[in-house]
Scaffold this motif. Structure first.
Motif, PDB file in Angstrom:
ATOM      1  N   PHE A   6     -67.721  52.633 102.967  1.00 36.72           N
ATOM      2  CA  PHE A   6     -66.839  51.854 102.811  1.00 36.72           C
ATOM      3  C   PHE A   6     -66.134  51.284 104.230  1.00 36.72           C
ATOM      4  O   PHE A   6     -65.911  50.141 104.629  1.00 36.72           O
ATOM      5  N   ILE A   7     -65.465  52.308 104.907  1.00 34.78           N
ATOM      6  CA  ILE A   7     -65.034  52.168 106.289  1.00 34.78           C
ATOM      7  C   ILE A   7     -65.673  51.544 107.322  1.00 34.78           C
ATOM      8  O   ILE A   7     -65.623  50.888 107.991  1.00 34.78           O
ATOM      9  N   PHE A   8     -67.187  52.172 107.475  1.00 29.86           N
ATOM     10  CA  PHE A   8     -67.991  51.819 108.658  1.00 29.86           C
ATOM     11  C   PHE A   8     -69.208  51.001 108.324  1.00 29.86           C
ATOM     12  O   PHE A   8     -69.880  50.515 109.167  1.00 29.86           O
ATOM     13  N   SER A   9     -69.393  50.626 107.014  1.00 23.87           N
ATOM     14  CA  SER A   9     -70.391  49.782 106.775  1.00 23.87           C
ATOM     15  C   SER A   9     -70.310  48.388 107.401  1.00 23.87           C
ATOM     16  O   SER A   9     -69.472  47.780 107.643  1.00 23.87           O
ATOM     17  N   GLU A  10     -71.616  47.778 107.798  1.00 28.84           N
ATOM     18  CA  GLU A  10     -71.367  46.726 108.473  1.00 28.84           C
ATOM     19  C   GLU A  10     -72.011  45.389 107.525  1.00 28.84           C
ATOM     20  O   GLU A  10     -72.201  44.235 107.927  1.00 28.84           O
ATOM     21  N   LYS A  11     -72.117  45.722 106.156  1.00 28.99           N
ATOM     22  CA  LYS A  11     -72.616  44.771 105.391  1.00 28.99           C
ATOM     23  C   LYS A  11     -71.322  43.634 105.104  1.00 28.99           C
ATOM     24  O   LYS A  11     -70.213  44.270 104.982  1.00 28.99           O
ATOM     25  N   LYS A  12     -71.504  42.433 105.113  1.00 34.44           N
ATOM     26  CA  LYS A  12     -70.451  41.364 104.861  1.00 34.44           C
ATOM     27  C   LYS A  12     -69.577  41.728 103.874  1.00 34.44           C
ATOM     28  O   LYS A  12     -68.494  41.672 103.870  1.00 34.44           O
ATOM     29  N   THR A  14     -68.921  44.288 102.122  1.00 33.85           N
ATOM     30  CA  THR A  14     -68.126  45.622 102.408  1.00 33.85           C
ATOM     31  C   THR A  14     -66.933  45.130 103.287  1.00 33.85           C
ATOM     32  O   THR A  14     -65.839  45.439 103.318  1.00 33.85           O
ATOM     33  N   ARG A  15     -67.647  44.381 104.345  1.00 34.75           N
ATOM     34  CA  ARG A  15     -66.552  44.036 105.457  1.00 34.75           C
ATOM     35  C   ARG A  15     -65.336  43.241 104.760  1.00 34.75           C
ATOM     36  O   ARG A  15     -64.098  43.356 104.952  1.00 34.75           O
ATOM     37  N   TYR A  16     -65.739  42.140 103.989  1.00 39.88           N
ATOM     38  CA  TYR A  16     -64.772  41.476 103.128  1.00 39.88           C
ATOM     39  C   TYR A  16     -63.730  42.086 102.268  1.00 39.88           C
ATOM     40  O   TYR A  16     -62.731  41.795 102.373  1.00 39.88           O
ATOM     41  N   CYS A  17     -64.427  43.274 101.586  1.00 38.87           N
ATOM     42  CA  CYS A  17     -63.758  44.203 100.873  1.00 38.87           C
ATOM     43  C   CYS A  17     -62.642  44.880 101.594  1.00 38.87           C
ATOM     44  O   CYS A  17     -61.386  45.032 101.037  1.00 38.87           O
ATOM     45  N   ARG A  18     -63.001  45.279 102.922  1.00 44.34           N
ATOM     46  CA  ARG A  18     -61.998  46.092 103.713  1.00 44.34           C
ATOM     47  C   ARG A  18     -60.732  45.259 104.043  1.00 44.34           C
ATOM     48  O   ARG A  18     -59.625  45.317 103.996  1.00 44.34           O
ATOM     49  N   HIS A  19     -61.057  43.903 104.519  1.00 47.89           N
ATOM     50  CA  HIS A  19     -59.915  42.995 104.722  1.00 47.89           C
ATOM     51  C   HIS A  19     -58.886  42.772 103.659  1.00 47.89           C
ATOM     52  O   HIS A  19     -58.045  42.759 103.774  1.00 47.89           O
ATOM     53  N   ILE A  20     -59.672  42.488 102.407  1.00 46.61           N
ATOM     54  CA  ILE A  20     -59.008  42.147 101.286  1.00 46.61           C
ATOM     55  C   ILE A  20     -58.024  43.383 101.067  1.00 46.61           C
ATOM     56  O   ILE A  20     -56.871  43.221 100.727  1.00 46.61           O
ATOM     57  N   VAL A  21     -58.601  44.719 101.106  1.00 43.30           N
ATOM     58  CA  VAL A  21     -57.779  45.670 100.946  1.00 43.30           C
ATOM     59  C   VAL A  21     -56.437  45.824 101.858  1.00 43.30           C
ATOM     60  O   VAL A  21     -55.559  46.281 101.472  1.00 43.30           O
ATOM     61  N   PHE A  22     -56.812  45.733 103.099  1.00 40.20           N
ATOM     62  CA  PHE A  22     -55.990  45.506 104.068  1.00 40.20           C
ATOM     63  C   PHE A  22     -54.696  44.842 103.738  1.00 40.20           C
ATOM     64  O   PHE A  22     -53.332  45.135 103.789  1.00 40.20           O
ATOM     65  N   TRP A  23     -55.119  43.407 103.569  1.00 48.88           N
ATOM     66  CA  TRP A  23     -54.023  42.579 103.517  1.00 48.88           C
ATOM     67  C   TRP A  23     -53.354  42.625 102.191  1.00 48.88           C
ATOM     68  O   TRP A  23     -51.994  42.349 101.927  1.00 48.88           O
ATOM     69  N   LEU A  24     -54.000  43.126 101.068  1.00 51.91           N
ATOM     70  CA  LEU A  24     -53.191  43.350  99.702  1.00 51.91           C
ATOM     71  C   LEU A  24     -52.427  44.557  99.865  1.00 51.91           C
ATOM     72  O   LEU A  24     -51.221  44.416  99.447  1.00 51.91           O
ATOM     73  N   THR A  25     -52.638  45.615 100.725  1.00 51.38           N
ATOM     74  CA  THR A  25     -51.705  46.592 101.001  1.00 51.38           C
ATOM     75  C   THR A  25     -50.559  46.134 101.832  1.00 51.38           C
ATOM     76  O   THR A  25     -49.409  46.464 101.527  1.00 51.38           O
TER      77      THR A  25
END
Length: 378
Positions: A6-12, A14-25
Motif C-alpha cells: 500500500f505504501i510503495f505501490s506505483e498503481k494509480k 493505490t496512489r489515490y488511496c494513499r492521498h485520500i488517507v493522508f488528507w482524511l487523517t
C-alpha cells in the motif's frame, strides 16, 4: 494487500488511496485539535465547513509546490523563480486561510476589538501548523519513500551483480580445471595406457556434476565431497605408487550444504604445484571434517626445492576462491595459506547450511569466526 504494498505501490488506484488517507487523517486532526473551542457552539456546521476549506487550501498549496514548483523550477536549478513563486503562493495561502478564520469568527460573534490578537494568532498558527508545515510533512514522507526505494533498488542491483560475478567466477573454474585434467589424460592416451578409459570416465562424472548440479548458490556437501573423491582417485591413478596420497574425510557431513567448487582449486593446486614438480617422494595430505555447522579443511603438500618461475604468484584458482569466499561468506570464513621452502599448507573454515533450512527457504546461518587471515603463495 500488505502495508508495504500500500505504501510503495506505483498503481494509480493505490496512489489515490494513499492521498485520500493522508488528507482524511489531516482533516480529522484539524477537527479534533480545535474541537474544544466549539463545544456547544450553534455554529458547529460553520466550523466543519471552515475546516474543509482550510484542508482544500492546504491541498492546493502542497500539490502546487510538489508537482509544479519542484519539477519546473527547483529541479531545473531555477532558484530565483522558485523562491519568488513559493513566496507568492505562501502569501496567497496566508490570505485565504485568514479569510476563512475571519469568516468563522464573524459567524461566532467575535468582536472586532480582538482583531489584532486574532491576526497574530492566525500568523502563528499558519507558520506552525498551516499549509507550509503540512506541505513540508508531505515532502518529507515522499523523500523518505524515495530514499527507501532507491536503497532497495541499490541492494537489489548489488545482489544481482554479486550473483553475476559468482556465476562468472564459478564458470572460470570449469575451463581451468578441465584444461589441467585433460593434460593429465593426454599423457596416458599417448602411451596407450589401459588406465585412460577410467580417467575419462572419472572426468566425465566430475564434469557432469560441475555443469548440471553447480548452478545453485548452495549444493549438498555430500555431492561436493563425492566429486573431490573422484578427482583424487583420478590423480591417484595417474601418479600411481610414486605419490603418497592421504585423504581423510570424516563422517558427519550428511544434510549439510555448501557453496560449490570452493575446495577443488586448492586440491588441484596441490597436485599441479606439488606432486607434479617434486621428483622424489611427493606427498599430499587432505583432511576434511565437519564440526556442527562449520566445514574444516586442512591440505598440505611438499614443494620442489628449486625455485619455479611462478613462485610467489597467485594462481587463477586461488584468486577465484578468495573472491567467491568474500562474496558468499563476508566476515564468516577463515582462509590461511602458509608456505615455506618445503611445504605448502592450506587451512579453510567455511560455514555450512543445514539442508532442511535450505529447503524451507531460510537464510544462511551465520557462523562468526574469531579471525580471517588471507595470504597466498605458490
Amino acid at each position: 494487500m500488505t502495508l508495504h504494498d500500500f505504501i510503495f505501490s506505483e498503481k494509480k488506484r493505490t496512489r489515490y488511496c494513499r492521498h485520500i488517507v493522508f488528507w482524511l487523517t489531516r482533516y480529522i486532526y484539524i477537527a479534533f485539535s480545535r474541537h474544544d473551542e466549539h463545544i456547544g457552539s450553534v455554529f458547529w456546521n460553520e466550523f466543519l465547513i471552515s475546516n474543509f476549506f482550510t484542508l482544500i487550501t492546504e491541498m492546493a498549496f502542497t500539490y502546487v509546490v510538489v508537482y509544479v514548483l519542484f519539477p519546473n523550477y527547483l529541479v531545473q536549478k531555477k532558484y530565483i523563480p522558485f523562491i519568488t513563486a513559493l513566496s507568492g503562493l505562501t502569501i496567497i495561502a496566508y490570505m485565504v486561510t485568514g479569510l476563512i478564520v475571519f469568516r468563522e469568527l464573524a459567524h461566532s460573534g467575535q468582536t472586532r476589538d480582538m482583531l489584532f490578537l486574532i491576526l497574530l494568532e492566525h500568523t502563528r498558527s499558519f507558520f506552525v501548523a498551516g499549509p507550509p508545515v503540512v506541505c513540508g510533512f508531505f515532502i518529507t514522507i515522499k523523500m523518505l519513500k524515495t530514499w527507501y526505494k532507491e536503497t532497495q533498488q541499490k541492494q537489489t542491483l548489488l545482489k544481482e551483480n554479486e550473483e553475476a560475478e559468482l556465476q562468472l567466477l564459478k564458470a572460470q573454474v570449469h575451463p581451468h580445471f578441465l584444461f589441467n585434467t585433460l593434460n593429465n589424460i593426454y599423457s596416458f592416451t599417448i602411451n596407450q595406457s589401459p588406465q585412460a578409459p577410467k580417467l575419462v570416465l572419472s572426468l566425465s562424472d566430475i564434469l557432469h556434476y560441475m555443469i548440471t548440479e553447480c548452478e545453485p548458490v548452495l549444493v549438498p556437501l555430500a555431492k561436493e565431497i563425492k566429486m573431490i573423491l573422484n578427482y583424487t582417485n583420478l590423480e591417484r591413478i595417474r601418479y600411481g605408487n610414486r605419490l603418497e596420497l592421504q585423504v581423510n574425510i570424516q563422517e558427519g557431513y550428511e544434510n549439510k550444504a555448501i557453496a560449490p567448487l570452493l575446495m577443488i582449486p586448492f586440491i588441484e593446486n596441490s597436485f599441479k604445484h606439488g606432486a607434479s614438480q617434486v621428483l622424489q617422494h611427493p606427498w599430499i595430505k587432505l583432511n576434511i571434517w565437519v564440526e556442527e555447522n562449520l566445514l574444516r579443511l586442512e591440505l598440505s603438500n611438499n614443494k620442489p626445492y628449486r625455485v619455479t618461475p611462478n613462485e610467489g604468484k597467485k594462481g587463477i584458482g586461488l584468486g577465484n576462491v578468495q573472491k567467491r569466499l568474500e562474496l558468499l561468506y563476508p566476515g564468516q570464513y577463515l582462509l590461511k595459506i602458509d608456505a615455506d621452502a618445503e611445504t605448502f599448507v592450506v587451512c579453510m573454515h567455511v560455514p555450512l547450511e543445514n539442508m532442511n533450512k535450505m529447503d524451507s527457504g531460510n537464510s544462511r546461518e551465520k557462523v562468526p569466526l574469531s579471525a580471517k587471515l588471507i595470504s597466498y603463495a605458490e
